[in-house]
Design a protein around this motif. Sequence first.
Motif: not given
Length: 140
Positions: A102-104, A127-133
């Motif tokens: 999670d991020n802001y 394979m890496v995913g980011a909580d972009t929004c």
Amino acid sequence: MTSARRSVGTGIGAGGETGINVTYPPYAIHNSFGALSANTVATNATHAGGYLELDVHNLFGTMEAHATYLALQKVRPGKRPFIIGRSTFVSQGKWAGHWLGDNYSKWEYMYLNIQGVLQFQIYQIPMVGADTCGFSMYPS
């Protein structure tokens, strides 16, 4: 000395050095909750075989990913399972990908997401995913 009271030790990650403070190790991980042991198992807890929690904390997540991978291969032979984990350890990239967490909803976190994805390429987890929004504040 019992594991609950031991704060100075020589975990396997200490590289043979003695006197390492395993409760407050000499590196920072930018944990927003304070001490590394905050809200989780104490880093000085000792597992079977004398392994310190500090050295094997994320191993459980990788063991879960590996078991899930093998189970899904039995269910769908010949297909590569798609698994994403948050807790990673050495060899995680063979069994599953990684989610950065999670991020802001702020531009600086977008910058940090890019940095995080690139770092995990170095760790051989492609394979890496980011909580972009983001999940908090004002996503748009």
